[in-house]
Design an enzyme around this catalytic site. Structure first.
Site, mmCIF file in Angstrom:
data_model
loop_
_atom_site.group_PDB
_atom_site.id
_atom_site.type_symbol
_atom_site.label_atom_id
_atom_site.label_comp_id
_atom_site.label_asym_id
_atom_site.label_seq_id
_atom_site.Cartn_x
_atom_site.Cartn_y
_atom_site.Cartn_z
ATOM 1 N N HIS A 155 16.971 -9.895 -43.916
ATOM 2 C CA HIS A 155 15.585 -9.411 -43.930
ATOM 3 C C HIS A 155 14.823 -9.830 -45.194
ATOM 4 C CE1 HIS A 155 16.109 -7.180 -40.307
ATOM 5 N NE2 HIS A 155 16.983 -6.329 -40.820
ATOM 6 N N ASP A 181 22.970 -10.317 -35.337
ATOM 7 C CA ASP A 181 22.645 -8.948 -35.739
ATOM 8 C C ASP A 181 21.615 -8.384 -34.767
ATOM 9 O OD1 ASP A 181 22.760 -7.179 -38.576
ATOM 10 O OD2 ASP A 181 20.924 -6.894 -37.428
ATOM 11 N N HIS A 216 19.071 -6.626 -35.317
ATOM 12 C CA HIS A 216 17.720 -6.734 -35.861
ATOM 13 C C HIS A 216 17.352 -8.207 -36.057
ATOM 14 C CE1 HIS A 216 19.379 -2.840 -37.287
ATOM 15 N NE2 HIS A 216 18.169 -2.393 -36.992
ATOM 16 N N ASP A 236 25.844 -4.592 -35.269
ATOM 17 C CA ASP A 236 25.117 -3.389 -34.883
ATOM 18 C C ASP A 236 24.517 -3.461 -33.485
ATOM 19 O OD1 ASP A 236 23.539 -5.378 -35.979
ATOM 20 O OD2 ASP A 236 22.528 -4.088 -37.408
#
Length: 335
Positions: free
Chosen positions: A122, A158, A160, A245
């Site tokens: 991120h 991931d 996200h 995740d």
């Protein structure tokens, strides 16, 4: 597999209720004790000059000063302490080690996996966000390009979207970025029409699935969109931003990838790298259920130790098919 690991990464203390905690690495290490063929490498810190090839020097100075002054809340989710600076340099150094080790020929049971934290995908060029300060996989890709790689591909599984990695390389044709992520989750980026700009148009692939996508949906995205695109791109190195995740039992997502599914995805990317003649390395991102994180990561290891994961019996969902069709309209895959 060979795992990059540094104890200093445990010193990044996010507090007792933060999901990105040192217990994540402890759980992984406990699980790997039960498996043969595990080697650990304590790679060196990343060179700050390399970090500033992907992050602005002013931001890196600000981050260092923030830690030196004791840290605190950079934003609502992103926490630092004094030791976070050293942990971040170590985590990025481990990612660089994974890239360089792969390029040096470490494959098969010696395939490198960087177990560092804080995670990185991120972190944008000039800011920290989403638990991340230095974009580890981006720094690793840059290191590979400054070695002998002409093109690098990053596949981010991931849950996200790796907005930071996309942002850093969005106008650079020497890095292909692909992500499968959950619609409606932080940070809200990663639409299917975000495909790169300028000379890099077509080097950014986003598979934005609705909540509930399962292993079959993920494998379809790899088979129909990601693998053909990366084969056409023909990278010298394939790096996996390996978050866990999207697991069906992870506490902060609604996806339904199974532990076995991570093994199947690993088998897919290993086959893809072989088909491209690309070297392969892994860099840890998220995953916040300690047991599911540890079990999924050890399944990745087992695939390189000879384990053949089971294929799912499920059909691709209608929602996933709609996304794959939209990607075909963008030139990724075919209807």
């Amino acid at each position: 597999m060979n795992f990059g690991y540094r104890e200093v990464c445990l010193d990044h203390d996010t507090g007792p209720r933060h999901p990105e905690s040192p217990d994540r690495l402890r759980a992984i290490r406990r699980a790997l004790k039960e498996h043969h063929g595990v080697e650990y490498v304590a790679a060196s810190d990343v060179d700050v000059d390399l970090v500033t090839e992907v992050h602005g020097a002013d931001y890196i100075d600000e981050f260092r000063t923030f830690c030196e002054e004791g840290g605190g809340n950079w934003d609502a989710d992103t926490v630092a302490v004094e030791a976070t600076w050293d942990a971040a340099l170590a985590a990025a150094g481990l990612a660089v080690w994974a890239a360089e080790s792969a390029l040096a020929g470490d494959d098969g049971r010696d395939t490198p996996f960087a177990l560092g934290r804080p995670p990185g995908h991120h972190a944008v060029g000039d800011d920290a966000m989403g638990f991340c300060f230095i974009n580890n996989v981006a720094v690793a890709a840059q290191a590979a390009l400054e070695a002998d790689a002409e093109r690098v591909a990053v596949f981010d599984w991931d849950v996200h979207h790796g907005n930071g990695t996309q942002d850093i390389f969005y106008d650079r044709p020497d890095v292909f970025y692909a992500s499968i992520h959950e619609d409606g989750l932080y940070p809200g980026t990663g639409d299917v029409d975000e495909t790169g700009t300028g000379d890099a148009d077509g080097t950014n692939l986003n598979v934005k699935y609705k909540p509930g996508a399962d292993t079959a949906d993920y494998l379809a995205a790899i088979d129909e969109c990601l693998a053909p695109a990366i084969r056409d791109y023909d990278p010298d190195l394939l790096l996996i931003s390996a978050g866990f995740d999207a697991h069906e039992h992870d506490p902060i997502s609604r996806m339904r990838v199974s532990t076995e599914g991570y093994g199947a995805m690993t088998d897919r990317v290993r086959t893809l790298a072989d088909a491209c003649g690309a070297d392969l390395g892994f860099v840890l991102e998220g995953g916040y259920g300690l047991d599911t994180l540890a079990d999924s990561l050890t399944t990745v290891h087992e695939v390189f130790d000879g384990y053949q994961p089971m294929e799912p019996d499920d059909e691709v969902s209608d929602d996933a098919r709609d996304v794959l069709d939209a990607l075909a309209d963008q030139g990724f895959g075919s209807k």
